[in-house]
Scaffold this motif. Sequence first.
Motif, PDB file in Angstrom:
ATOM      1  N   THR A 125      50.479 -26.913  18.622  1.00 32.21           N
ATOM      2  CA  THR A 125      49.303 -26.803  17.757  1.00 32.21           C
ATOM      3  C   THR A 125      49.698 -27.007  16.302  1.00 32.21           C
ATOM      4  OG1 THR A 125      49.563 -24.402  17.499  1.00 32.21           O
ATOM      5  CG2 THR A 125      48.243 -25.171  19.360  1.00 32.21           C
ATOM      6  N   SER A 126      48.707 -27.125  15.455  1.00 34.26           N
ATOM      7  CA  SER A 126      48.986 -27.318  14.029  1.00 34.26           C
ATOM      8  C   SER A 126      48.090 -26.390  13.206  1.00 34.26           C
ATOM      9  CB  SER A 126      48.751 -28.781  13.639  1.00 34.26           C
ATOM     10  OG  SER A 126      49.056 -28.979  12.269  1.00 34.26           O
ATOM     11  N   LEU A 165      48.328 -18.890  -3.966  1.00 34.13           N
ATOM     12  CA  LEU A 165      49.263 -19.235  -2.900  1.00 34.13           C
ATOM     13  C   LEU A 165      50.577 -19.654  -3.520  1.00 34.13           C
ATOM     14  CD1 LEU A 165      49.875 -19.765   0.081  1.00 34.13           C
ATOM     15  CD2 LEU A 165      48.900 -22.067  -0.210  1.00 34.13           C
ATOM     16  N   GLY A 166      51.620 -18.846  -3.279  1.00 34.33           N
ATOM     17  CA  GLY A 166      52.935 -19.150  -3.812  1.00 34.33           C
ATOM     18  C   GLY A 166      53.809 -19.851  -2.794  1.00 34.33           C
ATOM     19  N   ALA A 167      55.117 -19.784  -3.001  1.00 29.71           N
ATOM     20  CA  ALA A 167      56.072 -20.437  -2.116  1.00 29.71           C
ATOM     21  C   ALA A 167      56.271 -19.592  -0.859  1.00 29.71           C
ATOM     22  CB  ALA A 167      57.394 -20.634  -2.837  1.00 29.71           C
ATOM     23  N   ASN A 168      56.100 -20.231   0.296  1.00 28.33           N
ATOM     24  CA  ASN A 168      56.345 -19.597   1.589  1.00 28.33           C
ATOM     25  C   ASN A 168      57.189 -20.539   2.426  1.00 28.33           C
ATOM     26  OD1 ASN A 168      54.364 -17.120   1.589  1.00 28.33           O
ATOM     27  ND2 ASN A 168      53.161 -18.831   0.811  1.00 28.33           N
ATOM     28  N   ARG A 169      58.031 -19.992   3.296  1.00 29.57           N
ATOM     29  CA  ARG A 169      58.901 -20.807   4.155  1.00 29.57           C
ATOM     30  C   ARG A 169      58.174 -21.035   5.483  1.00 29.57           C
ATOM     31  NH1 ARG A 169      61.547 -17.054   1.515  1.00 29.57           N
ATOM     32  NH2 ARG A 169      61.383 -15.554   3.249  1.00 29.57           N
ATOM     33  N   LEU A 170      57.781 -22.281   5.718  1.00 28.82           N
ATOM     34  CA  LEU A 170      56.973 -22.601   6.887  1.00 28.82           C
ATOM     35  C   LEU A 170      57.724 -23.531   7.822  1.00 28.82           C
ATOM     36  CD1 LEU A 170      53.510 -23.225   5.177  1.00 28.82           C
ATOM     37  CD2 LEU A 170      54.501 -21.069   5.983  1.00 28.82           C
ATOM     38  N   GLY A 171      57.669 -23.224   9.105  1.00 29.16           N
ATOM     39  CA  GLY A 171      58.325 -24.049  10.097  1.00 29.16           C
ATOM     40  C   GLY A 171      57.515 -25.288  10.454  1.00 29.16           C
ATOM     41  N   ALA A 172      58.100 -26.119  11.279  1.00 27.78           N
ATOM     42  CA  ALA A 172      57.464 -27.370  11.696  1.00 27.78           C
ATOM     43  C   ALA A 172      56.141 -27.090  12.390  1.00 27.78           C
ATOM     44  CB  ALA A 172      58.398 -28.127  12.629  1.00 27.78           C
ATOM     45  N   GLY A 173      55.142 -27.923  12.076  1.00 28.73           N
ATOM     46  CA  GLY A 173      53.830 -27.819  12.699  1.00 28.73           C
ATOM     47  C   GLY A 173      52.840 -26.960  11.952  1.00 28.73           C
ATOM     48  N   LEU A 174      53.297 -26.154  11.014  1.00 27.34           N
ATOM     49  CA  LEU A 174      52.402 -25.303  10.228  1.00 27.34           C
ATOM     50  C   LEU A 174      51.932 -26.034   8.976  1.00 27.34           C
ATOM     51  CD1 LEU A 174      54.078 -21.790  10.404  1.00 27.34           C
ATOM     52  CD2 LEU A 174      51.711 -22.289  10.988  1.00 27.34           C
ATOM     53  N   ARG A 175      50.620 -25.994   8.742  1.00 22.83           N
ATOM     54  CA  ARG A 175      50.052 -26.517   7.500  1.00 22.83           C
ATOM     55  C   ARG A 175      49.891 -25.346   6.528  1.00 22.83           C
ATOM     56  NH1 ARG A 175      45.052 -27.628   8.496  1.00 22.83           N
ATOM     57  NH2 ARG A 175      45.043 -26.760  10.608  1.00 22.83           N
ATOM     58  N   ALA A 176      50.261 -25.554   5.282  1.00 22.76           N
ATOM     59  CA  ALA A 176      50.320 -24.445   4.317  1.00 22.76           C
ATOM     60  C   ALA A 176      48.949 -23.841   4.040  1.00 22.76           C
ATOM     61  CB  ALA A 176      50.966 -24.918   3.012  1.00 22.76           C
ATOM     62  N   PHE A 177      47.897 -24.684   3.901  1.00 20.90           N
ATOM     63  CA  PHE A 177      46.620 -24.168   3.404  1.00 20.90           C
ATOM     64  C   PHE A 177      45.474 -25.043   3.903  1.00 20.90           C
ATOM     65  CE2 PHE A 177      43.286 -24.035   0.104  1.00 20.90           C
ATOM     66  CZ  PHE A 177      43.009 -22.675   0.109  1.00 20.90           C
ATOM     67  N   GLU A 178      44.368 -24.375   4.178  1.00 16.28           N
ATOM     68  CA  GLU A 178      43.170 -25.118   4.577  1.00 16.28           C
ATOM     69  C   GLU A 178      41.948 -24.380   4.036  1.00 16.28           C
ATOM     70  OE1 GLU A 178      42.489 -27.052   8.609  1.00 16.28           O
ATOM     71  OE2 GLU A 178      41.324 -25.200   8.807  1.00 16.28           O
ATOM     72  N   THR A 179      41.035 -25.146   3.400  1.00 16.47           N
ATOM     73  CA  THR A 179      39.751 -24.602   2.983  1.00 16.47           C
ATOM     74  C   THR A 179      38.714 -24.907   4.068  1.00 16.47           C
ATOM     75  OG1 THR A 179      40.264 -24.877   0.651  1.00 16.47           O
ATOM     76  CG2 THR A 179      37.943 -24.676   1.232  1.00 16.47           C
ATOM     77  N   ARG A 180      37.921 -23.912   4.414  1.00 18.13           N
ATOM     78  CA  ARG A 180      36.931 -24.100   5.479  1.00 18.13           C
ATOM     79  C   ARG A 180      35.543 -23.751   4.953  1.00 18.13           C
ATOM     80  NH1 ARG A 180      40.334 -21.226  10.446  1.00 18.13           N
ATOM     81  NH2 ARG A 180      42.038 -22.749  10.463  1.00 18.13           N
TER      82      ARG A 180
END
Length: 306
Positions: free
Chosen positions: A276-277, A291-306
Motif C-alpha cells: 500500500t501507499s 510538518l517537520g522532518a520525519n524518517r519515512l520508509g519506502a512506500g510512505l507518502r509524507a503528507f496528503e490534504t483531503r
Amino acid sequence: MKRSLLTLALFAAPALAQTSAPFMVDGQGFANLQDAVSSIRMGTATILIAPGTYRQCAVQAGGRITFKAVQPGTAIFDSVACEGKAALVLRGQGSVVDGLVFRGYRVADGNGAGIRTEMGDLTVINAMFLDSQEGILGGQPTGQKITIDHSTFAGLGQCDETPGCAHAIYLANQGSVTITNSRFERGTGGHYVKLRVPNVSITDNSFDDTAGRKTNYMIDLPEGATGLIARNTFVQGRQKENHTGLIVVAAEAKTYRSTGLRVEGNDARLSPGDSTSPAFLADYSHDKLALGANRLGAGLRAFETR
C-alpha cells in the motif's frame, strides 16, 4: 519503557488475590477495593494494592485517589466491570493509576475498559491494558488534564461487536492529553489512539501494528488539535481495515484549530510485503500544520490534504 519488568511481573504474579487485606489505606486493610475507595470519601489518599489477580472493580465518586501496586505489574484486574463500564470508573476530583494491569474487559455496549474516566484529572503510569475492547475511555466537557506514561496497550479495540468502534485509547475533553514513553501493539480493531481534545502531546512512543488485525489509524485527531507529535516510531501492519493514513487530522469535524500542530522527528515504516501507499500525515483541516522532518520508509507518502 519498563515493559520487560512489567511483563515478567505479570507472569510471575499469583493466580488469585491475597485474601487478607490486599487493599491498604493509611494502614487500614480492606478485602474489597470498593470499600477502600469509599473510605476515602472526599479526601486524598493512596490505596496500596498487594500482588494478586482481582476480579473486582470500583467506582470513585469523590476525592483524590492514587491506585498504586505495591510491586508494578503484579496487581492484575481481570474482566469484572463496574456499571457495565470498566474496572475503575473515575469521577472524583483527581486520580492516579500506578503499576496496575487490566485484562479481559468486554461489556454489552462494546466499550469494556480498564479505566473509564468521567471526571477529574488523571495520571496513568507503569500500567498495562491487555486483550479488552478498550484500554482507557472517557470524556467530559471540561478542561480535564490526562497524562499517560510508560504504559503498554496490547490486544485492544473492536469494530465488529457493536455499531461503533472501540479503541486502545479514546478520550474527549476540553483540556489536554499527554502520552509518553508507551507502547501500542497487536490492535484488534479501531484506532490505537483517538483523541477529541484541543491540545495533544504524543511523544517517544512505539506503535507496532505488525500483529494487528482490522486496525485503522495509529493516531486519529478526528476534530482537529494542536500540540506536538514527535519522536515516535510507527510500523504499519498489513491486516488493516483502513490503511490510508497513519496520523489523520480532522476527518470528522473542524471543532479545534490545527494550525501549528507539529509533527516531527518520527520514524515510520511499512511492514515487509506491504504494497500500500498510505500517507504518513493526512489532513482534512486545511489549517497550516507544522510538518517537520520525519524518517519515512519506502512506500510512505509524507503528507496528503483531503
